[in-house]
Design a protein around this motif. Structure first.
Motif, PDB file in Angstrom:
ATOM      1  N   ARG A  93       0.831  -1.205   0.000  1.00 34.77           N
ATOM      2  CA  ARG A  93       0.000   0.000   0.000  1.00 34.77           C
ATOM      3  C   ARG A  93       0.862   1.250   0.000  1.00 34.77           C
ATOM      4  NH1 ARG A  93      -3.467   1.398  -2.571  1.00 34.77           N
ATOM      5  NH2 ARG A  93      -4.170  -0.747  -2.310  1.00 34.77           N
ATOM      6  N   LEU A  94       1.981   1.240   0.733  1.00 31.94           N
ATOM      7  CA  LEU A  94       2.843   2.420   0.776  1.00 31.94           C
ATOM      8  C   LEU A  94       3.592   2.605  -0.539  1.00 31.94           C
ATOM      9  CD1 LEU A  94       4.247   2.301   4.419  1.00 31.94           C
ATOM     10  CD2 LEU A  94       2.367   3.682   3.502  1.00 31.94           C
ATOM     11  N   ALA A  95       3.803   1.514  -1.269  1.00 32.19           N
ATOM     12  CA  ALA A  95       4.390   1.651  -2.598  1.00 32.19           C
ATOM     13  C   ALA A  95       3.389   2.291  -3.556  1.00 32.19           C
ATOM     14  CB  ALA A  95       4.831   0.290  -3.126  1.00 32.19           C
ATOM     15  N   ARG A  96       2.123   1.996  -3.371  1.00 29.58           N
ATOM     16  CA  ARG A  96       1.073   2.560  -4.233  1.00 29.58           C
ATOM     17  C   ARG A  96       0.693   3.975  -3.808  1.00 29.58           C
ATOM     18  NH1 ARG A  96      -0.308  -0.388  -8.814  1.00 29.58           N
ATOM     19  NH2 ARG A  96      -2.334   0.617  -8.701  1.00 29.58           N
ATOM     20  N   GLU A  97       0.739   4.232  -2.491  1.00 32.43           N
ATOM     21  CA  GLU A  97       0.320   5.541  -1.977  1.00 32.43           C
ATOM     22  C   GLU A  97       1.354   6.070  -0.987  1.00 32.43           C
ATOM     23  OE1 GLU A  97      -3.955   6.182  -1.067  1.00 32.43           O
ATOM     24  OE2 GLU A  97      -4.094   3.996  -1.242  1.00 32.43           O
ATOM     25  N   PRO A  98       2.514   6.449  -1.453  1.00 28.64           N
ATOM     26  CA  PRO A  98       3.538   6.975  -0.528  1.00 28.64           C
ATOM     27  C   PRO A  98       3.078   8.251   0.145  1.00 28.64           C
ATOM     28  CG  PRO A  98       4.157   7.359  -2.820  1.00 28.64           C
ATOM     29  CD  PRO A  98       2.961   6.462  -2.850  1.00 28.64           C
ATOM     30  N   GLY A  99       3.402   8.367   1.440  1.00 28.31           N
ATOM     31  CA  GLY A  99       3.116   9.599   2.163  1.00 28.31           C
ATOM     32  C   GLY A  99       1.774   9.654   2.842  1.00 28.31           C
ATOM     33  N   ILE A 100       1.038   8.531   2.896  1.00 34.15           N
ATOM     34  CA  ILE A 100      -0.236   8.547   3.622  1.00 34.15           C
ATOM     35  C   ILE A 100       0.043   8.413   5.121  1.00 34.15           C
ATOM     36  CG2 ILE A 100      -1.581   7.642   1.711  1.00 34.15           C
ATOM     37  CD1 ILE A 100      -1.491   4.889   2.977  1.00 34.15           C
ATOM     38  N   ASP A 101      -0.943   8.773   5.935  1.00 33.83           N
ATOM     39  CA  ASP A 101      -0.759   8.647   7.378  1.00 33.83           C
ATOM     40  C   ASP A 101      -1.272   7.283   7.856  1.00 33.83           C
ATOM     41  OD1 ASP A 101      -3.531   8.801   7.532  1.00 33.83           O
ATOM     42  OD2 ASP A 101      -3.555  10.862   8.228  1.00 33.83           O
ATOM     43  N   GLN A 102      -1.051   7.011   9.141  1.00 33.97           N
ATOM     44  CA  GLN A 102      -1.356   5.681   9.676  1.00 33.97           C
ATOM     45  C   GLN A 102      -2.851   5.387   9.692  1.00 33.97           C
ATOM     46  OE1 GLN A 102       1.522   4.239  12.547  1.00 33.97           O
ATOM     47  NE2 GLN A 102      -0.169   3.652  13.892  1.00 33.97           N
ATOM     48  N   THR A 103      -3.676   6.390   9.943  1.00 32.30           N
ATOM     49  CA  THR A 103      -5.131   6.189   9.943  1.00 32.30           C
ATOM     50  C   THR A 103      -5.621   5.810   8.550  1.00 32.30           C
ATOM     51  OG1 THR A 103      -5.444   7.755  11.763  1.00 32.30           O
ATOM     52  CG2 THR A 103      -7.360   7.263  10.400  1.00 32.30           C
ATOM     53  N   THR A 104      -5.126   6.526   7.547  1.00 36.00           N
ATOM     54  CA  THR A 104      -5.493   6.206   6.161  1.00 36.00           C
ATOM     55  C   THR A 104      -4.982   4.820   5.788  1.00 36.00           C
ATOM     56  OG1 THR A 104      -5.377   8.549   5.591  1.00 36.00           O
ATOM     57  CG2 THR A 104      -5.319   6.970   3.772  1.00 36.00           C
ATOM     58  N   LEU A 105      -3.770   4.505   6.208  1.00 34.28           N
ATOM     59  CA  LEU A 105      -3.190   3.193   5.925  1.00 34.28           C
ATOM     60  C   LEU A 105      -4.054   2.078   6.504  1.00 34.28           C
ATOM     61  CD1 LEU A 105      -0.861   1.363   4.939  1.00 34.28           C
ATOM     62  CD2 LEU A 105       0.232   1.763   7.160  1.00 34.28           C
ATOM     63  N   ALA A 106      -4.492   2.234   7.753  1.00 32.67           N
ATOM     64  CA  ALA A 106      -5.319   1.209   8.398  1.00 32.67           C
ATOM     65  C   ALA A 106      -6.589   0.960   7.601  1.00 32.67           C
ATOM     66  CB  ALA A 106      -5.659   1.628   9.827  1.00 32.67           C
ATOM     67  N   ALA A 107      -7.198   2.027   7.099  1.00 29.64           N
ATOM     68  CA  ALA A 107      -8.414   1.880   6.295  1.00 29.64           C
ATOM     69  C   ALA A 107      -8.117   1.180   4.978  1.00 29.64           C
ATOM     70  CB  ALA A 107      -9.037   3.245   6.040  1.00 29.64           C
ATOM     71  N   ARG A 108      -6.993   1.500   4.366  1.00 28.67           N
ATOM     72  CA  ARG A 108      -6.643   0.912   3.068  1.00 28.67           C
ATOM     73  C   ARG A 108      -6.371  -0.583   3.181  1.00 28.67           C
ATOM     74  NH1 ARG A 108      -8.030   5.427   1.573  1.00 28.67           N
ATOM     75  NH2 ARG A 108      -6.858   6.800   0.182  1.00 28.67           N
ATOM     76  N   VAL A 109      -5.734  -1.016   4.270  1.00 28.01           N
ATOM     77  CA  VAL A 109      -5.371  -2.437   4.400  1.00 28.01           C
ATOM     78  C   VAL A 109      -6.398  -3.209   5.219  1.00 28.01           C
ATOM     79  CG1 VAL A 109      -2.912  -1.987   4.129  1.00 28.01           C
ATOM     80  CG2 VAL A 109      -3.885  -2.010   6.440  1.00 28.01           C
ATOM     81  N   ALA A 110      -7.504  -2.566   5.580  1.00 27.70           N
ATOM     82  CA  ALA A 110      -8.614  -3.206   6.297  1.00 27.70           C
ATOM     83  C   ALA A 110      -8.161  -3.852   7.597  1.00 27.70           C
ATOM     84  CB  ALA A 110      -9.296  -4.241   5.401  1.00 27.70           C
ATOM     85  N   LEU A 111      -7.391  -3.084   8.373  1.00 32.76           N
ATOM     86  CA  LEU A 111      -6.977  -3.527   9.696  1.00 32.76           C
ATOM     87  C   LEU A 111      -7.357  -2.455  10.714  1.00 32.76           C
ATOM     88  CD1 LEU A 111      -3.382  -4.964   9.080  1.00 32.76           C
ATOM     89  CD2 LEU A 111      -5.398  -6.276   9.773  1.00 32.76           C
ATOM     90  N   ALA A 112      -7.552  -2.881  11.963  1.00 27.85           N
ATOM     91  CA  ALA A 112      -7.808  -1.912  13.026  1.00 27.85           C
ATOM     92  C   ALA A 112      -6.541  -1.078  13.260  1.00 27.85           C
ATOM     93  CB  ALA A 112      -8.220  -2.639  14.306  1.00 27.85           C
ATOM     94  N   LYS A 113      -6.723   0.066  13.909  1.00 33.81           N
ATOM     95  CA  LYS A 113      -5.594   0.980  14.108  1.00 33.81           C
ATOM     96  C   LYS A 113      -4.485   0.352  14.943  1.00 33.81           C
ATOM     97  CE  LYS A 113      -8.235   5.285  13.699  1.00 33.81           C
ATOM     98  NZ  LYS A 113      -8.643   6.538  14.388  1.00 33.81           N
ATOM     99  N   ALA A 114      -4.855  -0.401  15.986  1.00 30.39           N
ATOM    100  CA  ALA A 114      -3.831  -0.955  16.878  1.00 30.39           C
ATOM    101  C   ALA A 114      -2.908  -1.934  16.157  1.00 30.39           C
ATOM    102  CB  ALA A 114      -4.486  -1.602  18.096  1.00 30.39           C
TER     103      ALA A 114
END
Length: 300
Positions: free
Chosen positions: A204-225
């Motif tokens: 996901r970070l290769a596809r969307e570099p520079g996103i924040d952790q909250t956005t990342l969690a939503a993109r990879v369908a995982l909880a924040k923790a």
């Protein structure tokens, strides 16, 4: 930097099967925790279910019925024996074999839990029409390698409220078995250093570099923790870099390091092979159909 443009990273559709199965399993787990009382886990109920349908089977047969490894089932049975839910006795036809049966307490627990487990399955497939739900079961049985009707009840007059007696008709069971298949294929092809969720973060970070952790969690369908734990581990391994957002000092932005990109490119062929093995028995149109159904169920 690894040679090759960012466009060399395949579109996420080619990795969708494993990711959607994992997401559907997470949805199933969440629904289970919300709806099923008394702290029983899905594998524990599966033991109750199989022994209610087929009293007197041995542990090896139970392993096959649950699609779990011997060590996991042995631990499950031991704990449920200690809790007074399961009893072991010598099989009449083979003194070396232990037959497993539910105790009175185990049968009562099964009857108490069955309606709630049925609710989990209904919520899980609520986005699908009856016809679509039937197609989902058919396609997932193909992926999971579960034959319909293979588990015939020998218990007389078993009445379940909304819960099929045959596990091949239970969506949550098929999703769990498919997820276990994916994990086995992943271990064989990719190894244990990089997990599937960790790979998902790198991709996901290769596809969307520079996103924040909250956005990342939503993109990879995982909880924040758990996403935070994965990011922390990848940062410690030098594969992900955290930097402060120049427009918001409280916000951390995530990018891959050169090392992280190298790891991603190195394992990508093996990850593609995992997806191929997971869906090898589906035609292209069936795979597209299953991905669409899984995507809708993952929104439950």
């Amino acid at each position: 930097m690894v040679p090759g443009p960012a466009g060399a990273i395949p579109d996420e559709a080619v990795f969708a099967a494993g990711g959607l199965v994992r997401t559907a399993q997470q949805v199933h787990n969440r629904l289970w925790q919300e709806l099923v009382p008394d702290g029983y886990t899905s594998p524990q109920f599966a033991v109750l279910h199989r022994l209610r349908m087929r009293p007197g089977i041995d542990q090896r047969t139970l392993c096959e019925a649950l699609s779990l490894d011997k060590a996991t089932v042995a631990e499950l049975v031991t704990r449920m024996d200690q809790a007074g839910l399961v009893a072991r006795e010598r099989a009449a036809d083979d003194a070396r074999r232990n037959a497993l049966r539910l105790t009175d307490e185990g049968r009562a627990a099964f009857l108490d839990l069955a309606p709630w487990v049925a609710q989990v399955q209904l919520h899980l497939s609520a986005a699908l029409s009856p016809e679509e739900a039937g197609r989902f079961l058919h396609l997932m049985r193909t992926v999971a390698g579960v034959a319909p009707g293979a588990w015939i009840s020998t218990a007389p007059a078993v009445v379940l409220i909304g819960l099929p007696a045959d596990p091949s008709h239970i969506p949550g069971h098929l999703i769990r078995v498919a997820q276990q298949q994916h994990t086995r294929y992943w271990t064989d092809a990719v190894g244990t250093r990089l997990t599937s969720p960790q790979y998902g973060v790198l991709y996901r970070l290769a596809r969307e570099p520079g996103i924040d952790q909250t956005t990342l969690a939503a993109r990879v369908a995982l909880a924040k923790a758990p996403t935070g734990e994965i990011v922390k581990r990848l940062v410690s391994r030098g594969e992900v870099r955290r930097t402060t957002d120049p427009h918001d000092g409280r916000r951390k932005l995530l990018t891959l390091t050169d090392e992280g990109l190298q790891v991603l490119y190195k394992v990508m062929p093996a990850v593609l092979d995992v997806q191929r093995r997971l869906t090898q028995d589906l035609r292209a149109d069936e795979l597209d159909e299953l991905l669409g159904l899984l995507g809708r169920m993952s929104q439950a």
